[in-house]
Design a protein around this motif. Structure first.
Motif, PDB file in Angstrom:
ATOM      1  N   VAL A  94       0.861  -1.191   0.000  1.00  0.00           N
ATOM      2  CA  VAL A  94       0.000   0.000   0.000  1.00  0.00           C
ATOM      3  C   VAL A  94       0.887   1.228   0.000  1.00  0.00           C
ATOM      4  N   THR A  95       0.726   2.116  -1.008  1.00  0.00           N
ATOM      5  CA  THR A  95       1.486   3.370  -1.100  1.00  0.00           C
ATOM      6  C   THR A  95       0.544   4.538  -0.802  1.00  0.00           C
ATOM      7  N   PHE A  96       0.973   5.522   0.080  1.00  0.00           N
ATOM      8  CA  PHE A  96       0.143   6.656   0.532  1.00  0.00           C
ATOM      9  C   PHE A  96       0.565   7.928  -0.184  1.00  0.00           C
ATOM     10  N   THR A  97      -0.391   8.652  -0.776  1.00  0.00           N
ATOM     11  CA  THR A  97      -0.128   9.922  -1.468  1.00  0.00           C
ATOM     12  C   THR A  97      -0.606  11.096  -0.617  1.00  0.00           C
ATOM     13  N   ALA A  98      -0.180  12.394  -0.992  1.00  0.00           N
ATOM     14  CA  ALA A  98      -0.457  13.596  -0.181  1.00  0.00           C
ATOM     15  C   ALA A  98      -1.955  13.925  -0.159  1.00  0.00           C
ATOM     16  N   THR A  99      -2.439  14.648   0.925  1.00  0.00           N
ATOM     17  CA  THR A  99      -3.859  15.015   1.120  1.00  0.00           C
ATOM     18  C   THR A  99      -4.110  16.469   0.723  1.00  0.00           C
ATOM     19  N   PRO A 100      -5.346  16.801   0.302  1.00  0.00           N
ATOM     20  CA  PRO A 100      -5.668  18.200  -0.027  1.00  0.00           C
ATOM     21  C   PRO A 100      -5.829  19.038   1.248  1.00  0.00           C
ATOM     22  N   ILE A 101      -5.655  20.390   1.070  1.00  0.00           N
ATOM     23  CA  ILE A 101      -5.785  21.324   2.209  1.00  0.00           C
ATOM     24  C   ILE A 101      -6.708  22.466   1.774  1.00  0.00           C
ATOM     25  N   ALA A 102      -7.771  22.737   2.579  1.00  0.00           N
ATOM     26  CA  ALA A 102      -8.701  23.856   2.336  1.00  0.00           C
ATOM     27  C   ALA A 102      -8.616  24.822   3.506  1.00  0.00           C
ATOM     28  N   VAL A 103      -8.562  26.168   3.217  1.00  0.00           N
ATOM     29  CA  VAL A 103      -8.436  27.193   4.265  1.00  0.00           C
ATOM     30  C   VAL A 103      -9.409  28.323   3.943  1.00  0.00           C
ATOM     31  N   ILE A 104     -10.215  28.734   4.954  1.00  0.00           N
ATOM     32  CA  ILE A 104     -11.119  29.888   4.828  1.00  0.00           C
ATOM     33  C   ILE A 104     -10.403  31.115   5.370  1.00  0.00           C
ATOM     34  N   THR A 105     -10.385  32.204   4.594  1.00  0.00           N
ATOM     35  CA  THR A 105      -9.698  33.432   5.023  1.00  0.00           C
ATOM     36  C   THR A 105     -10.683  34.574   5.253  1.00  0.00           C
ATOM     37  N   SER A 106     -11.989  34.280   5.341  1.00  0.00           N
ATOM     38  CA  SER A 106     -13.002  35.339   5.533  1.00  0.00           C
ATOM     39  C   SER A 106     -13.008  35.823   6.976  1.00  0.00           C
ATOM     40  N   GLY A 107     -13.644  37.021   7.189  1.00  0.00           N
ATOM     41  CA  GLY A 107     -13.843  37.531   8.539  1.00  0.00           C
ATOM     42  C   GLY A 107     -14.908  36.725   9.264  1.00  0.00           C
ATOM     43  N   ASN A 108     -14.955  36.873  10.596  1.00  0.00           N
ATOM     44  CA  ASN A 108     -15.852  36.024  11.381  1.00  0.00           C
ATOM     45  C   ASN A 108     -17.038  36.766  11.966  1.00  0.00           C
ATOM     46  N   SER A 109     -17.370  37.938  11.407  1.00  0.00           N
ATOM     47  CA  SER A 109     -18.563  38.636  11.883  1.00  0.00           C
ATOM     48  C   SER A 109     -19.175  39.416  10.731  1.00  0.00           C
ATOM     49  N   ALA A 110     -20.480  39.693  10.848  1.00  0.00           N
ATOM     50  CA  ALA A 110     -21.201  40.442   9.821  1.00  0.00           C
ATOM     51  C   ALA A 110     -22.465  40.995  10.433  1.00  0.00           C
ATOM     52  N   CYS A 111     -23.042  41.952   9.719  1.00  0.00           N
ATOM     53  CA  CYS A 111     -24.290  42.549  10.177  1.00  0.00           C
ATOM     54  C   CYS A 111     -25.471  41.742   9.658  1.00  0.00           C
ATOM     55  N   ALA A 112     -26.526  41.689  10.475  1.00  0.00           N
ATOM     56  CA  ALA A 112     -27.715  40.946  10.088  1.00  0.00           C
ATOM     57  C   ALA A 112     -28.310  41.516   8.807  1.00  0.00           C
ATOM     58  N   SER A 113     -28.832  40.605   7.976  1.00  0.00           N
ATOM     59  CA  SER A 113     -29.498  40.946   6.716  1.00  0.00           C
ATOM     60  C   SER A 113     -28.541  41.506   5.666  1.00  0.00           C
ATOM     61  N   ASN A 114     -27.233  41.494   5.940  1.00  0.00           N
ATOM     62  CA  ASN A 114     -26.248  41.972   4.971  1.00  0.00           C
ATOM     63  C   ASN A 114     -25.464  40.790   4.421  1.00  0.00           C
ATOM     64  N   PRO A 115     -25.016  40.858   3.149  1.00  0.00           N
ATOM     65  CA  PRO A 115     -24.201  39.783   2.600  1.00  0.00           C
ATOM     66  C   PRO A 115     -22.897  39.633   3.379  1.00  0.00           C
ATOM     67  N   ILE A 116     -22.451  38.387   3.526  1.00  0.00           N
ATOM     68  CA  ILE A 116     -21.203  38.075   4.232  1.00  0.00           C
ATOM     69  C   ILE A 116     -20.162  37.714   3.182  1.00  0.00           C
ATOM     70  N   GLY A 117     -19.080  38.500   3.109  1.00  0.00           N
ATOM     71  CA  GLY A 117     -18.027  38.238   2.140  1.00  0.00           C
ATOM     72  C   GLY A 117     -17.299  36.936   2.430  1.00  0.00           C
ATOM     73  N   LEU A 118     -17.002  36.159   1.375  1.00  0.00           N
ATOM     74  CA  LEU A 118     -16.370  34.859   1.525  1.00  0.00           C
ATOM     75  C   LEU A 118     -15.076  34.809   0.714  1.00  0.00           C
ATOM     76  N   ASN A 119     -14.072  34.093   1.249  1.00  0.00           N
ATOM     77  CA  ASN A 119     -12.828  33.869   0.531  1.00  0.00           C
ATOM     78  C   ASN A 119     -12.195  32.605   1.082  1.00  0.00           C
ATOM     79  N   ALA A 120     -11.740  31.730   0.188  1.00  0.00           N
ATOM     80  CA  ALA A 120     -11.115  30.485   0.613  1.00  0.00           C
ATOM     81  C   ALA A 120     -10.029  30.095  -0.392  1.00  0.00           C
ATOM     82  N   THR A 121      -9.039  29.327   0.100  1.00  0.00           N
ATOM     83  CA  THR A 121      -8.006  28.742  -0.761  1.00  0.00           C
ATOM     84  C   THR A 121      -8.027  27.242  -0.564  1.00  0.00           C
ATOM     85  N   VAL A 122      -7.660  26.490  -1.638  1.00  0.00           N
ATOM     86  CA  VAL A 122      -7.673  25.039  -1.558  1.00  0.00           C
ATOM     87  C   VAL A 122      -6.636  24.503  -2.533  1.00  0.00           C
TER      88      VAL A 122
END
Length: 1005
Positions: free
Chosen positions: A623-651
Motif C-alpha cells: 500500500v502506497t500513501f499519497t499527499a492530502t488536499p488542504i482547504a483554508v477559509i480566510t473570511s472575517g468572522n462577523s457580519a451585520c444581520a441581513s447583509n451579505p457576508i463576504g467569503l474567501n477560501a483557498t484550496v
C-alpha cells in the motif's frame, strides 16, 4: 343502595333560604365589534327557576351614552329570547338539592356607533335582589346594574370585549375550598386582569364625574366586602387568580352576592372591562357512605375473615352472617360457620338513620383437592395421557378442569392427552373448580425424553499429502455413538470414540472422497439416529492478496480482498502498525497508523486458514500513501444581520464547495472560492451561522474542510412616523428605530432633495404630492438598516376670484375662481371686503360698498384636506355721476313749453330724459331738452345720466301741468236726473273762484 332520605334532609334545609329567591340572581354585559360602527351586544341574565320565581324581563332596554354621558343615543331594546337550564358544575354526593338556575342570552346587532371621542357607555339596570342575601344591607331594595365601555374605535381601531367562558356556579359547598372558573377569553388577544369588585345597585341613576361612568354600589353588611363576600370574619378570604379561578372556603350556609371584574389591557393601557354580578348559593354537601365488604378463606374451612371496605367510614356497622347466629357490630369481623354450605351475609351501615346503606354477599363454605396421574416419562412426539384424580366435598362437585401442560398448551378436558414437541421436564398444573366456586391447584413435573440426534460434523476436505483428520462428532439424547467408515479405513483409538482420528485408505484417497456414518447408541425410549460426513481429498490450498494499492495519506481505511482455493478462510497481517477491521475476513479494511502514512508504504500479507491438515498458503500486497488536499477559509468572522457576508477560501485542489449550518444561500454559487453568503431571517434570528468550505476534485483522497463561525450582529431596525401635511407646513418626523446596541447615526432623505442627520428632524415641503422618504440608521457596531415610506403632502389650493360691478351702489358681484388638485375639493370660503363690513362665507357673494374708493378684498379658501390659500385684490369702486336737473316751471300749463336744464355733476357724457307722458316725444337724449304737455296732470320726469366709465345715476321730479277751467253755462239741480250736478273741468287748480247766476242774471252764489 344509597338511602335517598339524605336528599330530602338537604332539600328541607336549603328550602329555608331559597324559597324566597324570586329575582334575577346574576348577569353580565359584553359586546363584539363586527366591523366599523357595527357591534353585537349581549346581555346574559340568570334567575332562580323554582316555581313561583319572577320571570325574565321582556324586553330588556340597554341604555347607550356618549360625550361623558351627556348625549343619550337610541336604547338597545331586545325581546326575551327564551332560557336554558344551567347545569351544576360541582360534583357532590349530595346531588343538586333542588336548586334550579336558568340563563337567558339577550343579543342584538347594533349599527350607528361611529368613532367618537371618549367612546360609548352601555348599561342595564334592574330591580331587585333577593331578600335572603346575607352580606348586603336591605337586599330587597338593592337593584343590579351591568356596564360595558366601548372605547373610541377611531383610537382603538378594532376591539371586542372579553367573554366569560362558563356561567356562574349553581351552588357551592359549605366548608369546602371551591375552584370556580370565572375566566374569560378575548378575541383581540388583549391582556386580561381579574379582580373582585363591589356590585352596582340601580338607584340613584348613573353619573359621569370626570367623564367616568359611576353607579352607586350595594352596601355591605357587617365586615363583608368585595374580597370577603362569603366570610365576614376573614378579610380577603376570597381570591381570584390571574387566570380567573376563584378560591375560598364558604364558612356558613346561605346566599351571598359577589362581583367579578375582568379588565382589558392593550399595550399597557386599559381599554375596557366587563363585570359579572352573581349570587353564591352555599349549601351543605356531605358525602354519602356506601356499604362495601369482601371475604376470604371460604373454600379452606369454616372460619371466614370479613374485610370492611365501606367508604367513607360509617358511624355504625351491623353484620348478619346468614346462619342464625347473633349479629355483630365489629368493623371487620371473623366468623366460624357450623357446616359447609352457602350463606347470605348482610352488612348494614348507619342502621336506623337516613344515611343507612346495605350490602349483601353470598359466601360458599366448601373444599376441593386437585390431583392427577400420567404415563410419563416417554419420548417426545408420543402421546402422554393425563388422568384426573381430584376429590371434592360430598355436597359439591367439580365442574371445570383447567390443564396447563407447561409448553404453552392448555386443555379443559377432565382426562386429556398431549404430545410434546421437545424433550424437557415440564411443570404440568391442574386447576379444578367446584359447583360452589372453590378452586384448587396441583403441579407435577413431567419428564419427556428428546429424540436422539447424531451430528457427524460438516463435510470437509483433506490434503492428499496429509490426509489424517480428527473427527468432530456429537450425540444428543443418547448414551453414545458408533463410527462406520469405508473398507479398510481406521478410527483411533476406536470407532466408538466421538472424536477419533480418521485415517483413510489409499483407495479412498484415489477415489477423491470417503463417506463416514455416525450412529447413536443407548437410545432409551426413542429410536436410534444417524448422520454422515463426506471427506473430500483435494490438492493443497492457494491464496492471492491482490494487486498493490495506491491511496491518499488521509485515507481512514484501505479495502483489501484475498482470493483462495481449498482453504476455508484467511488471516491478514501487516509489516506496519495499523490494524484490520476483521483480520480473519478475506475481504476487510486496513486502518493505517500515522507511522504507516508517514513511512509512505506498508506491506500487507494474508495466510490461508481452515486448511485442514494441509499446509497454509500466503501472499502480500504493498500500500502506497499519497499527499492530502488542504482547504483554508480566510473570511472575517462577523457580519451585520441581513447583509451579505463576504467569503474567501483557498484550496490545494483549486476546487471546493460551500455549505452552511443555516438556511441562507451563496452567490454567485456555492462553488465560488470568492463570493458572498446571503443569511436568511432564521440565521439573523439565531445570531450566527457556521460556514464550511470542503475541497473537491480530491484525486482519490478524502475531501478536506475548513470551518468558520460567523457571528451575525443584529442590525438596527429603522422605523419612523410622520403625519400628512400641507405645503409650507412643518412636518415632524419621529424616529422609532430600535437596536440591540445604540443607534449613533440617522440619515434622512425627504424625497425633495432635502436631507437631515438629526434623529427627529422637521421639514417643510414647497408643494403637494407623494414624497418617498427614506431613513438610514447606523448602530454603534456599524450595522445599518433602511426604511422607505411614502408621505402624502396634500395639494395646496390656489385662491383666485373675479369682481364685477365697479360703480357705487350697483353692487359688486364676486365670482370664486379658486382651484385645487390631488383629488381634493374646496370646501370653505372666507371673504373680507376691506370696508369693515362682516365677512362672507358663501362661494360667490355680492357686496355693496358704502362709498367710492379702493378696497383690498381678501379671499381665504380651504380644501377638503385642510390646506389653505389666500389672495388679495384691490377693487376700485367708482363714485359715478350725480344726476340733477331743474325746470323753468314745475307748475306749467297745457301746451306750455317747459325748459329742462341739466344740473348733474361728476362729468356725465350722456343723458336720457323720460317726461312721464305718452306723447311721441316723451323722451330725449339732449342735455337740456324742452317738452310740451298736451294734457294736464302730474308727471314724473326722470333723468338718467351716464359717465365715461358706464356708471349711471337717476333722479326723478314731479311736473304739474294745469288745464284752464271749463264750466257749464247752466245746470238744473231739481232732482230730475238731468244736469243736477255742476262739474268744473280742467286743472289741476290751486285755487278756484266762480259765481253762479240764475236765468234772470241775478247772482245767487
Amino acid at each position: 343502595m344509597k338511602n335517598k332520605f339524605l336528599l330530602l334532609i338537604i332539600f328541607i334545609f336549603f328550602l329555608s333560604f331559597v324559597s324566597k329567591a324570586t329575582h334575577i340572581v346574576g348577569g353580565s354585559l359584553t359586546y363584539e365589534q363586527l366591523g366599523g360602527s357595527t357591534y353585537r351586544v349581549t346581555l346574559k341574565l340568570y334567575r332562580d327557576c323554582k316555581a313561583g320565581s319572577a320571570a325574565f324581563p321582556n324586553p330588556v332596554t340597554i341604555e347607550v351614552r356618549r360625550s361623558c354621558g351627556t348625549v343619550a343615543l337610541a336604547d338597545i331594546v331586545i325581546p326575551f329570547p327564551g332560557a336554558s337550564l344551567v347545569p351544576p358544575n360541582i360534583d357532590t354526593c349530595a346531588v343538586n338539592p333542588g336548586i334550579c338556575l336558568e340563563e337567558a342570552v339577550y343579543t342584538k346587532v347594533v349599527s350607528g356607533l361611529p368613532p367618537t371621542a371618549g367612546g360609548y357607555d352601555l348599561f342595564f339596570s334592574y330591580c331587585c335582589r333577593n331578600s335572603t342575601l346575607l352580606n348586603i344591607v336591605a337586599p330587597l331594595s338593592a337593584g343590579e346594574t351591568w356596564y360595558a365601555h366601548i372605547p373610541d374605535n377611531g383610537v382603538v381601531i378594532a376591539n371586542s370585549s372579553p367573554k366569560w367562558v362558563k356561567p356562574p356556579p349553581v351552588f357551592v359547598c359549605q366548608g369546602n375550598n371551591m375552584f370556580v372558573d370565572h375566566s374569560a377569553t378575548d378575541a383581540d388577544g388583549d391582556s386580561l386582569v381579574y379582580s373582585l369588585y363591589t356590585p352596582y345597585t340601580d338607584l340613584p341613576a348613573a353619573t359621569w364625574p370626570g367623564c367616568v361612568f359611576t353607579q352607586p354600589t350595594v352596601t355591605w353588611s357587617s365586615t363583608y366586602g368585595a374580597n370577603n363576600p362569603l366570610d365576614a370574619a376573614t378579610p380577603n378570604s376570597l381570591t381570584i387568580s390571574s387566570t380567573g379561578i376563584i378560591n375560598g372556603v364558604p364558612p356558613i350556609l346561605g346566599q351571598f352576592v359577589a362581583g367579578v371584574k375582568c379588565e382589558e389591557w392593550r399595550n399597557g393601557v386599559k381599554i375596557g372591562q366587563i363585570l359579572r354580578d352573581f349570587q353564591f348559593n352555599v349549601v351543605n354537601c356531605p358525602p354519602v357512605a356506601v356499604a362495601s365488604f369482601n371475604s376470604s378463606n371460604a373454600c379452606a374451612g369454616t372460619t371466614i375473615n370479613f374485610t370492611n371496605t365501606t367508604t367513607p367510614t360509617a358511624n355504625t356497622y351491623l353484620w348478619n352472617f346468614g346462619d342464625g347466629s347473633p349479629t355483630t357490630t365489629v368493623t371487620s369481623p371473623s366468623h366460624t360457620y357450623p357446616a359447609l354450605g352457602s350463606y347470605t351475609v348482610q352488612l348494614i351501615i348507619n342502621n336506623g338513620t337516613p344515611c343507612a346503606d346495605t350490602m349483601t354477599h353470598t359466601v360458599n363454605i366448601s373444599f376441593v383437592i386437585s390431583d392427577y396421574i400420567s404415563d410419563a416419562p416417554n419420548c417426545m412426539g408420543l402421546p402422554i395421557n393425563f388422568t384426573d384424580n381430584s376429590s371434592v366435598d360430598p355436597g359439591s362437585s367439580i365442574t371445570a378442569w383447567n390443564w396447563n401442560f407447561g409448553d404453552g398448551f392448555t386443555s379443559t378436558l377432565q382426562d386429556p392427552s398431549h404430545i410434546y414437541g421437545a424433550g424437557a421436564t415440564y411443570n404440568v398444573s391442574l386447576v379444578v373448580t367446584t359447583l360452589a366456586g372453590c378452586k384448587d391447584t396441583i403441579v407435577y413435573p413431567v419428564t419427556i425424553q428428546g429424540s436422539p440426534i447424531a451430528n457427524a460434523g460438516g463435510d470437509t476436505i483433506s490434503c492428499t499429502n496429509n490426509s489424517t483428520i480428527t473427527m468432530g462428532g456429537t450425540i444428543l439424547n443418547a448414551l453414545g455413538g458408533q463410527w462406520i467408515g469405508g473398507l479398510g479405513s481406521s478410527f483411533s483409538p476406536s470407532s466408538s470414540t466421538l472424536n477419533p482420528t480418521y485415517t483413510p485408505t489409499a483407495a479412498a484417497i484415489a477415489s477423491g472422497a470417503d463417506t463416514l456414518i455416525l450412529y447413536t447408541t443407548g437410545n432409551g425410549f426413542c429410536p436410534a439416529d444417524t448422520d454422515q460426513v463426506i471427506i473430500s481429498f483435494y490438492p493443497g490450498p492457494t491464496i492471492n492478496a491482490g494487486a498493490d494499492i495506491f491511496v491518499c495519506k488521509d485515507t481512514a481505511s484501505v479495502p483489501v480482498c484475498a482470493a483462495l482455493t481449498v482453504s476455508t478462510g484467511g488471516l491478514w497481517a501487516t509489516t506496519g502498525t495499523g490494524t484490520f477491521a476483521s483480520p480473519s475476513s478475506l475481504c476487510t479494511t486496513y486502518i493505517p497508523s500515522t507511522a504507516d502514512t508517514a513511512a509512505g508504504t506498508v506491506m500487507l500479507y494474508v495466510i490461508s486458514t481452515g486448511n485442514g491438515n494441509c499446509i497454509a498458503a500466503s501472499d502480500s500486497t504493498t500500500v502506497t500513501f499519497t499527499a492530502t488536499p488542504i482547504a483554508v477559509i480566510t473570511s472575517g468572522n462577523s457580519a451585520c444581520a441581513s447583509n451579505p457576508i463576504g467569503l474567501n477560501a483557498t484550496v490545494t485542489t483549486s476546487n471546493g464547495i460551500w455549505t452552511s449550518s443555516g438556511t441562507g444561500s451563496f452567490a454567485p454559487s456555492d462553488t465560488s472560492l470568492s463570493g458572498v453568503y446571503l443569511p436568511s431571517p432564521a440565521d439573523d434570528l439565531a445570531g450566527g451561522v457556521t460556514l464550511i468550505f470542503t475541497s473537491t476534485n480530491n484525486g482519490g483522497c478524502r475531501s478536506n474542510a475548513d470551518t468558520i463561525n460567523i457571528t451575525i450582529i443584529p442590525s438596527p431596525i429603522a422605523a419612523f412616523s410622520s403625519v400628512n401635511a400641507c405645503p409650507q407646513d412643518t412636518v415632524v418626523f419621529t424616529d422609532a428605530s430600535t437596536s440591540v446596541g445604540t443607534i449613533v447615526g440617522w440619515s434622512w432623505n425627504f424625497g425633495d432633495l432635502g436631507t437631515s442627520i438629526l434623529q427627529d428632524p422637521t421639514h417643510i415641503y414647497g408643494s403637494g404630492g407623494p414624497y418617498i422618504v427614506s431613513l438610514i440608521v447606523t448602530s454603534n457596531n456599524g450595522c445599518v438598516d433602511t426604511l422607505t415610506q411614502t408621505l402624502n403632502v396634500f395639494e395646496k389650493p390656489v385662491a383666485n376670484f373675479n369682481a364685477n360691478g365697479i360703480c357705487l351702489d350697483d353692487g359688486t358681484v364676486y365670482t370664486d375662481m379658486s382651484t385645487v388638485g390631488g383629488g381634493a375639493t374646496i370646501t370653505s370660503w372666507n371673504w373680507t371686503f376691506g370696508d369693515s363690513s362682516p365677512n362672507s362665507t358663501i362661494q360667490d357673494p355680492t357686496h355693496n360698498f358704502p362709498s367710492a374708493g379702493s378696497y383690498n378684498t381678501i379671499l381665504i379658501v380651504q380644501s377638503s384636506q385642510g390646506c389653505i390659500d389666500s389672495v388679495t385684490q384691490v377693487v376700485n369702486v367708482l363714485p359715478g355721476p350725480g344726476a340733477a336737473f331743474t325746470a323753468d316751471d314745475f307748475t306749467g300749463n297745457v301746451n306750455q313749453t317747459i325748459n329742462f336744464s341739466d344740473q348733474s355733476t361728476n362729468g356725465p357724457i350722456s343723458w336720457f330724459w323720460n317726461f312721464g307722458d305718452s306723447s311721441a316725444d316723451s323722451s330725449s337724449t339732449l342735455q337740456n331738452p324742452t317738452h310740451i304737455y298736451g294734457a294736464g296732470g302730474y308727471y314724473d320726469v326722470c333723468l338718467i345720466v351716464t359717465d365715461i366709465n358706464g356708471c349711471t345715476d337717476t333722479i326723478c321730479k314731479t311736473e304739474i301741468i294745469s288745464m284752464p277751467p271749463e264750466v257749464p253755462t247752466g245746470f238744473t239741480p231739481n232732482g230730475d236726473g238731468a244736469n243736477d250736478i255742476f262739474y268744473v273741468y280742467g286743472g289741476p287748480f290751486k285755487k278756484l273762484e266762480f259765481k253762479i247766476y240764475n236765468n234772470w242774471g241775478e247772482l245767487i252764489h
